[in-house]
Design a protein around this motif. Sequence first.
Motif, PDB file in Angstrom:
ATOM      1  N   UNK A  61      47.986  48.198  26.375  1.00  0.00           N
ATOM      2  CA  UNK A  61      49.413  47.929  26.275  1.00  0.00           C
ATOM      3  C   UNK A  61      50.246  48.550  27.367  1.00  0.00           C
ATOM      4  N   UNK A  62      49.604  49.053  28.426  1.00  0.00           N
ATOM      5  CA  UNK A  62      50.332  49.664  29.533  1.00  0.00           C
ATOM      6  C   UNK A  62      50.998  48.636  30.429  1.00  0.00           C
ATOM      7  N   UNK A  63      51.721  49.150  31.410  1.00  0.00           N
ATOM      8  CA  UNK A  63      52.456  48.282  32.326  1.00  0.00           C
ATOM      9  C   UNK A  63      51.495  47.444  33.170  1.00  0.00           C
ATOM     10  N   UNK A  64      51.832  46.180  33.343  1.00  0.00           N
ATOM     11  CA  UNK A  64      51.064  45.265  34.190  1.00  0.00           C
ATOM     12  C   UNK A  64      52.026  44.689  35.226  1.00  0.00           C
ATOM     13  N   UNK A  65      51.707  44.833  36.493  1.00  0.00           N
ATOM     14  CA  UNK A  65      52.616  44.446  37.557  1.00  0.00           C
ATOM     15  C   UNK A  65      51.960  43.446  38.502  1.00  0.00           C
ATOM     16  N   UNK A  66      52.764  42.998  39.438  1.00  0.00           N
ATOM     17  CA  UNK A  66      52.243  42.125  40.505  1.00  0.00           C
ATOM     18  C   UNK A  66      51.143  42.844  41.286  1.00  0.00           C
ATOM     19  N   UNK A  67      51.257  44.152  41.455  1.00  0.00           N
ATOM     20  CA  UNK A  67      50.225  44.913  42.162  1.00  0.00           C
ATOM     21  C   UNK A  67      48.905  44.868  41.388  1.00  0.00           C
ATOM     22  N   UNK A  68      48.978  44.950  40.052  1.00  0.00           N
ATOM     23  CA  UNK A  68      47.767  44.830  39.232  1.00  0.00           C
ATOM     24  C   UNK A  68      47.068  43.511  39.531  1.00  0.00           C
ATOM     25  N   UNK A  69      47.843  42.439  39.552  1.00  0.00           N
ATOM     26  CA  UNK A  69      47.304  41.108  39.812  1.00  0.00           C
ATOM     27  C   UNK A  69      46.653  41.036  41.186  1.00  0.00           C
ATOM     28  N   UNK A  70      47.281  41.623  42.179  1.00  0.00           N
ATOM     29  CA  UNK A  70      46.751  41.557  43.547  1.00  0.00           C
ATOM     30  C   UNK A  70      45.443  42.329  43.680  1.00  0.00           C
ATOM     31  N   UNK A  71      45.352  43.482  43.023  1.00  0.00           N
ATOM     32  CA  UNK A  71      44.100  44.237  43.084  1.00  0.00           C
ATOM     33  C   UNK A  71      42.955  43.453  42.441  1.00  0.00           C
ATOM     34  N   UNK A  72      43.232  42.753  41.352  1.00  0.00           N
ATOM     35  CA  UNK A  72      42.189  41.937  40.722  1.00  0.00           C
ATOM     36  C   UNK A  72      41.876  40.703  41.566  1.00  0.00           C
ATOM     37  N   UNK A  73      42.913  40.140  42.197  1.00  0.00           N
ATOM     38  CA  UNK A  73      42.691  38.986  43.077  1.00  0.00           C
ATOM     39  C   UNK A  73      41.763  39.331  44.236  1.00  0.00           C
ATOM     40  N   UNK A  74      41.888  40.550  44.744  1.00  0.00           N
ATOM     41  CA  UNK A  74      41.087  40.924  45.924  1.00  0.00           C
ATOM     42  C   UNK A  74      39.614  41.164  45.593  1.00  0.00           C
ATOM     43  N   UNK A  75      39.270  41.178  44.318  1.00  0.00           N
ATOM     44  CA  UNK A  75      37.854  41.296  43.945  1.00  0.00           C
ATOM     45  C   UNK A  75      37.132  39.998  44.270  1.00  0.00           C
ATOM     46  N   UNK A  76      35.979  40.096  44.931  1.00  0.00           N
ATOM     47  CA  UNK A  76      35.184  38.927  45.301  1.00  0.00           C
ATOM     48  C   UNK A  76      34.369  38.369  44.131  1.00  0.00           C
ATOM     49  N   UNK A  77      34.259  39.133  43.055  1.00  0.00           N
ATOM     50  CA  UNK A  77      33.340  38.833  41.942  1.00  0.00           C
ATOM     51  C   UNK A  77      31.920  38.644  42.484  1.00  0.00           C
ATOM     52  N   UNK A  78      31.547  39.460  43.466  1.00  0.00           N
ATOM     53  CA  UNK A  78      30.189  39.377  44.032  1.00  0.00           C
ATOM     54  C   UNK A  78      29.155  39.991  43.089  1.00  0.00           C
ATOM     55  N   UNK A  79      29.597  40.873  42.199  1.00  0.00           N
ATOM     56  CA  UNK A  79      28.764  41.526  41.174  1.00  0.00           C
ATOM     57  C   UNK A  79      27.716  42.468  41.771  1.00  0.00           C
ATOM     58  N   UNK A  80      27.947  42.887  43.014  1.00  0.00           N
ATOM     59  CA  UNK A  80      27.094  43.915  43.600  1.00  0.00           C
ATOM     60  C   UNK A  80      27.171  45.189  42.764  1.00  0.00           C
ATOM     61  N   UNK A  81      28.360  45.437  42.209  1.00  0.00           N
ATOM     62  CA  UNK A  81      28.542  46.631  41.377  1.00  0.00           C
ATOM     63  C   UNK A  81      27.640  46.586  40.147  1.00  0.00           C
ATOM     64  N   UNK A  82      27.360  45.391  39.635  1.00  0.00           N
ATOM     65  CA  UNK A  82      26.473  45.268  38.477  1.00  0.00           C
ATOM     66  C   UNK A  82      25.048  45.669  38.839  1.00  0.00           C
ATOM     67  N   UNK A  83      24.627  45.304  40.051  1.00  0.00           N
ATOM     68  CA  UNK A  83      23.278  45.694  40.492  1.00  0.00           C
ATOM     69  C   UNK A  83      23.179  47.196  40.701  1.00  0.00           C
ATOM     70  N   UNK A  84      24.306  47.829  41.035  1.00  0.00           N
ATOM     71  CA  UNK A  84      24.329  49.268  41.314  1.00  0.00           C
ATOM     72  C   UNK A  84      24.505  50.100  40.049  1.00  0.00           C
ATOM     73  N   UNK A  85      25.205  49.556  39.062  1.00  0.00           N
ATOM     74  CA  UNK A  85      25.626  50.324  37.893  1.00  0.00           C
ATOM     75  C   UNK A  85      24.444  50.799  37.049  1.00  0.00           C
ATOM     76  N   UNK A  86      24.314  52.114  36.834  1.00  0.00           N
ATOM     77  CA  UNK A  86      23.210  52.615  35.997  1.00  0.00           C
ATOM     78  C   UNK A  86      23.426  52.374  34.506  1.00  0.00           C
ATOM     79  N   UNK A  87      24.658  52.004  34.120  1.00  0.00           N
ATOM     80  CA  UNK A  87      24.969  51.819  32.700  1.00  0.00           C
ATOM     81  C   UNK A  87      24.969  50.357  32.276  1.00  0.00           C
ATOM     82  N   UNK A  88      24.757  49.449  33.230  1.00  0.00           N
ATOM     83  CA  UNK A  88      24.699  48.033  32.889  1.00  0.00           C
ATOM     84  C   UNK A  88      26.038  47.417  32.531  1.00  0.00           C
ATOM     85  N   UNK A  89      27.127  47.899  33.127  1.00  0.00           N
ATOM     86  CA  UNK A  89      28.454  47.346  32.851  1.00  0.00           C
ATOM     87  C   UNK A  89      28.519  45.902  33.357  1.00  0.00           C
TER      88      UNK A  89
END
Length: 425
Positions: A61-89
């Motif tokens: 329920x926190x503040x959501x701004x245009x900056x929030x949207x831009x940071x998510x937009x800049x994600x490539x969704x390459x999922x390299x982080x999933x291959x790296x993550x030891x917790x399986x996020x």
Amino acid sequence: MQTHLAPEYAGTPDGEAAEAILRQCVHCGFCTATCPTYQLLGDELDGPRGRIYLMKQLLEGGAVTRATQQHLDRCLTCRNCESTCPSGVQYGRLVDIGRRLVEDKVERPRGERTVRWLLREGLTSAAFGPALKLGMAVRPVLPASLQRKLPEPPPPQAHHWPNRPHARKVLMLLGCVQPAMMPNINSATARVLDAAGIQTLVADDAGCCGAIREHLNDHAGALADMRRNIDAWWPLVEGLTAAGQVEAIVVNASGCGVAVKDYGHALQGDADYAEKAARISSLARDISELLPDIVPALQQALTMRRTRLEADTAEPVPLAWHPPCTLQHGLKLRGGVEQHLLALGFVLTPPCDSHLCCGSAGTYSVLQPELSLQLRDRKLKALDAVEGEAIVSANIGCIQHLQSGSARPVRHWIEVLDDALRAAS
């Protein structure tokens, strides 16, 4: 990561799914080391861990701004982080949810909305093919930025489809963009499978896999694309037509493969389609997954060629190999293409940064051109250090994106294999 959902998200499918994923994250930060946008920008909020904090803030329920949207937009969704993550996020699923929820709260500027609508409707439209042909006809007079997006005219064999019947049959997803931009990938796939004794069928009513709409926050439209494809494929899956029953649904664009293999999850809450979607996902195969089965037949054909040409001692053909993110991080298919093509006379060598994204990422190259070109140029610099007469990949988006800046030809590996088989025939 403990999360307390705001009332508007508590008990909702998106809220519960996101909370379950967030609870897997332990804040370790391993993901930042392999995030392409974090490497370029150095901003915690442009890495997976920072974006996870932003999405947690949204869900609580926190503040959501245009900056929030831009940071998510800049994600490539390459999922390299999933291959790296030891917790399986399952970061890819989380960011799709986060983008949808932010879209409901933050209105985009009119220009952005227009571009995203044009991409969503234009790339998946039947009018895309004729429009592309027109663009290719006037390519020399277009600005360089547009020329980069247009492929060269397809080779003469691009539309030659084998028509021999075989007892073994598969369905193939043609896709929405690929038949117009690079038709030879689809026909080369059918020819290679024909050489291995497998007939390739196509359902005329199938179209876009749904990934374009999903990644542009049109979740309802993506589900509609999935249902349309399931309806088109179902008679062949069940053997209800004269053609008989197929043993698999073959996808030769790894980005589409990720989407089709996720149909069962995406439609699990749809009483009319859940069971069918799960069946479709279980049948979906990236074309590389068929290699263990078809390599012996292809080896025989290529060995006949070497015998005729008295070139048994010929050196393997070196190729620079770009494994798409969707292949290695999305589908978790690593090493198979290299291993099986080596048995067929090709040496595929990846660059030193093979785990990193090339910057294509579907429509990302249009929506985030500056970051996309930086990633492309970095990838091509790494590939320049790899020997090979061509660069090969496994996804049309990567192929087109890399070709726009490469002096060497960039092709799908199935096309190179098809060329070798045609030379042997």
